[in-house]
Write a protein that holds these residues in place. Structure first.
Motif, PDB file in Angstrom:
ATOM      1  N   SER A 161       0.845  -1.204   0.000  1.00 19.47           N
ATOM      2  CA  SER A 161       0.000   0.000   0.000  1.00 19.47           C
ATOM      3  C   SER A 161       0.865   1.232   0.000  1.00 19.47           C
ATOM      4  O   SER A 161       1.915   1.260   0.622  1.00 19.47           O
ATOM      5  CB  SER A 161      -0.919  -0.015   1.234  1.00 19.47           C
ATOM      6  OG  SER A 161      -1.606   1.194   1.327  1.00 19.47           O
ATOM      7  N   SER A 176      -0.241   4.311   1.038  1.00 24.73           N
ATOM      8  CA  SER A 176      -0.939   5.388   1.752  1.00 24.73           C
ATOM      9  C   SER A 176      -0.215   5.838   3.010  1.00 24.73           C
ATOM     10  O   SER A 176      -0.624   6.768   3.655  1.00 24.73           O
ATOM     11  CB  SER A 176      -2.354   4.915   2.126  1.00 24.73           C
ATOM     12  OG  SER A 176      -2.285   3.815   3.014  1.00 24.73           O
ATOM     13  N   ASN A 209       1.278   7.382  -6.256  1.00 23.78           N
ATOM     14  CA  ASN A 209       1.805   6.156  -5.636  1.00 23.78           C
ATOM     15  C   ASN A 209       3.058   6.528  -4.843  1.00 23.78           C
ATOM     16  O   ASN A 209       4.165   6.578  -5.376  1.00 23.78           O
ATOM     17  CB  ASN A 209       2.139   5.122  -6.715  1.00 23.78           C
ATOM     18  CG  ASN A 209       2.701   3.842  -6.104  1.00 23.78           C
ATOM     19  OD1 ASN A 209       2.639   3.652  -4.892  1.00 23.78           O
ATOM     20  ND2 ASN A 209       3.244   2.980  -6.938  1.00 23.78           N
ATOM     21  N   THR A 249      -4.642  14.044  -3.029  1.00 30.15           N
ATOM     22  CA  THR A 249      -5.155  13.104  -4.021  1.00 30.15           C
ATOM     23  C   THR A 249      -4.636  11.695  -3.743  1.00 30.15           C
ATOM     24  O   THR A 249      -3.562  11.534  -3.163  1.00 30.15           O
ATOM     25  CB  THR A 249      -4.715  13.540  -5.431  1.00 30.15           C
ATOM     26  OG1 THR A 249      -5.234  12.603  -6.367  1.00 30.15           O
ATOM     27  CG2 THR A 249      -3.197  13.546  -5.560  1.00 30.15           C
ATOM     28  N   ASP A 250      -5.414  10.697  -4.167  1.00 32.64           N
ATOM     29  CA  ASP A 250      -4.983   9.297  -4.051  1.00 32.64           C
ATOM     30  C   ASP A 250      -4.307   8.822  -5.334  1.00 32.64           C
ATOM     31  O   ASP A 250      -3.984   7.631  -5.465  1.00 32.64           O
ATOM     32  CB  ASP A 250      -6.189   8.392  -3.753  1.00 32.64           C
ATOM     33  CG  ASP A 250      -6.760   8.659  -2.360  1.00 32.64           C
ATOM     34  OD1 ASP A 250      -5.962   9.013  -1.475  1.00 32.64           O
ATOM     35  OD2 ASP A 250      -7.981   8.514  -2.169  1.00 32.64           O
TER      36      ASP A 250
END
Length: 665
Positions: free
Chosen positions: A534, A536, A566, A562-563
């Protein structure tokens, strides 16, 4: 078999040494960034651990210590230097001992842990040797003397400072040594001043001034020494000479203010203080001097100068019977003294307040003053005793080193004789070994063939395992998933000729079966790729920073990100600099902007990371503030990651910081 083992072991050792030398050379390549150089240094340590030779490991770890320092990884820097010190002591490597001990002493001096700093500098001095003449030894003596002066162990401080000067007198003069001279004579002047030897203090300040004048960039050191010299004149009640020196520094303000902005208010306060102590002064004149120093230091957020101004104002108002003002500035000085842990100013503030408070409150404040004074005296005695014990241990070690040096001379003579004997034995053994060389080579060839056959066997097993895994996956796809797909397809084909609710219901059943097959395929794919991670975590860290900082600074905040980014693929160097830029910006907003709220946004536009920080504070003139430390730090960090920074600010409306950084996914 012995020969086989010897040759194989030698080859492995040589390979490890070659790898160590290669990675150390790469770690010293200044064209690489610091993180890369640290990684190469860590790789060299991996091979040193395999080799397990103390001298090689010490060499590698000394280089690693330097890389930790350059990368500001102090949590790793301290343990590696302690380990280097232990290895140096084990190997009796005096160079490694002095370097590691000096590194530790310097770190603890920077963090104001004076007892630890004194211990490690003293450890370094033990192994410099009593007769060694070097700049490093003189510098270590300076720091030991300075620590003793700070802890009021004046006799020991003076002795070590004089030792350092004696060493410098035997070295060629250069810019660094001129600065050492200035520090040492300035230190001796302070010690003499504290011991009330004012004439000697003035002589030492004159010497420090002369060395400052010889330096290429010695102006700031010169004016510091002049101010200190004026302080001595004031304390020795030579007020006219003191005022002449202080006032001579005022016209030089444009030259020193950019580098030392707090120096001017210090001089202004000292002028007012000198006039009051002389008894010849105008109340409003000295009040204005103290207030000017107070105002400037308050604007500069300089607690120490502000505290000094508050003390002098409270003393002036006490002397002229302004009780309320005495209490106001006395309490302010006391509050700052507690904040910056200045016991000297705290005692003075308590004494002033004890004179103005009436009844039990005045007695209570006086008792606190006496308690603090007694506590400090006890602590000073303990520190002096501790320094004395360390100095005694150092002297004992130096005597032991001298005795060991004499023994070493005898040992070298005996060793020389033994070496000749061993050399003759070596010739005899080598001659015999040559006769067996051919047999050794044959045995070695046989062993190499066995190793090669073993490697082929291992490769066969690996290939067999791969083939088995491929077969398992094929069978699972063919017998399970493909079979079910085929059956479902036939069933759906048969429903093409059917109508009605029953047909719809059957189609729904088969569609559900297709979803189940889809999940089975996903599971097989997941089994083949277990490296998913992940991305995040970095945003969680940034969110926590913003939440904690804005709560501490009493700011309303919003954070939008923003998601699409990466973060796992973003270099650590970029993430660290983004984190530090946000941290630095929040500190600047708190210190200078008087803002109520801040908005922070991280977005991805056209393969560019866009960081925006907006506050509703006072704003500033961007052109005039480009030389500020805060803006320089942000620009420096942005340049490190090949980004761009833009500052837009409107007075009384707020500021927007816009950062763009290339997104390399």
């Amino acid at each position: 078999m012995i020969a086989i083992f010897f040759n194989t072991s030698f080859a492995q050792t040589q390979k490890s040494l070659d790898s160590i030398n290669k990675y150390i050379a790469l770690s010293k390549n200044s064209s690489l960034d610091l993180k890369q150089r640290l990684n190469y240094s860590l790789k060299s340590l991996e091979f040193a651990k395999i080799l397990n030779v103390d001298s090689v490991r010490l060499r590698v770890q000394r280089n690693l210590s330097l890389m930790y320092f350059f990368n500001e990884k102090y949590d790793e820097y301290i343990p590696i230097n302690k380990e280097n010190l232990d290895l140096g002591l084990k190997l009796k490597d005096t160079s490694a001992i002095t370097v590691a001990a000096t590194n530790l002493g310097s770190y603890y001096r920077y963090t104001q842990q004076n007892d630890s700093s004194y211990f490690f500098y003293s450890k370094a001095l033990e192994y410099y040797g009593s007769k060694e003449i070097s700049e490093n030894k003189a510098e270590a003596l300076l720091y030991v003397a300075d620590i003793q002066q700070l802890e009021r162990a004046y006799v020991g401080a003076e002795e070590d400072a004089i030792k350092a000067i004696t060493i410098l007198n035997r070295l060629e003069v250069n810019e660094d040594r001129l600065q050492l001279y200035w520090n040492l004579y300035n230190l001796l002047a302070i010690i003499s001043e504290r011991l009330t030897n004012y004439e000697e203090s003035l002589e030492n300040y004159d010497k420090s001034i002369s060395y400052a004048k010889q330096m290429d960039d010695g102006f700031i050191y010169e004016v510091f020494s002049i101010n200190n010299k004026a302080n001595v004149y004031r304390k020795s009640e030579k007020y006219d000479q003191a005022l002449e020196l202080y006032q001579g520094l005022l016209p030089l303000r444009p030259k020193y203010e950019e580098e030392e902005p707090t120096f001017y208010p210090t001089i202004v306060i000292n002028i007012g203080k000198t006039k009051v102590e002389s008894g010849k002064y105008d109340f409003y004149d000295v009040e204005n001097s103290f207030k000017e120093g107070y105002r400037i230091s308050e604007n500069l957020e300089d607690d120490f100068t502000l505290m000094a101004a508050a003390i002098e104002l409270s003393k002036l108002y006490l002397k002229h019977g302004f009780k309320d003002l005495t209490i106001k500035f006395g309490n302010e000085a006391l509050e700052i003294a507690n904040k910056v842990s200045s016991n000297e100013y705290k005692m003075e503030a308590l004494l002033i307040l004890s004179e103005v408070y009436e009844g039990e409150k005045g007695k209570s404040v006086l008792r606190e003053h006496i308690r603090l004074n007694d506590s400090l005296l006890n602590e000073e005695r303990k520190v002096r005793d501790k320094f004395a014990r360390i100095k005694y241990d150092t002297d004992t070690v130096e005597k032991e080193n001298a005795r060991m040096s004499e023994q070493l001379m005898w040992l070298l003579a005996i060793s020389g004789g033994l070496l000749v004997t061993f050399f003759l034995l070596y010739i005899i053994i080598t001659q015999r070994a040559r006769n067996k060389e051919l047999r050794f080579e044959q045995d070695q060839q046989k062993a190499n063939e066995e190793i090669y056959n073993l490697m082929l066997s291992q490769q066969d097993k690996v290939d067999e395992a791969r083939a088995g895994e491929k077969k398992r996956i094929s069978e699972e796809l063919h017998d399970g998933i493909l079979g079910r797909l085929f059956g479902t397809r036939l069933s759906l084909d048969s429903l093409n000729f059917s109508e009605g609710q029953e047909a719809i219901k059957n189609r729904a059943t088969y569609i559900k079966e297709l979803m189940t097959i889809e999940n089975d395929i996903r599971k097989v794919s997941h089994d083949l790729n277990t490296d998913f991670v992940s991305g995040s975590g970095f945003m969680d860290i940034v969110s926590e920073l913003i939440e904690k900082q804005t709560v501490a600074y009493q700011l309303d905040s919003s954070f939008d990100y923003t998601d699409d980014i990466n973060w796992e693929s973003v270099p650590n160097k970029t993430k660290i600099n983004i984190y530090r830029i946000i941290q630095e910006s929040l500190q600047n907003i708190y210190k200078h902007a008087n803002a109520n709220s801040v908005k922070i946004s991280i977005q991805l536009k056209n393969n560019v990371i866009c960081l925006s920080i907006i506050d509703d504070g006072d704003g500033f003139d961007v052109n005039k503030s480009k030389k500020g430390i805060g803006l320089k730090n942000i620009n420096s960090r942005v340049n490190e990651v090949e980004g761009k920074a833009e500052f837009n600010s409107i007075l009384k409306e707020g500021t927007e910081v816009s950062i763009t950084i290339p997104y390399k996914n």
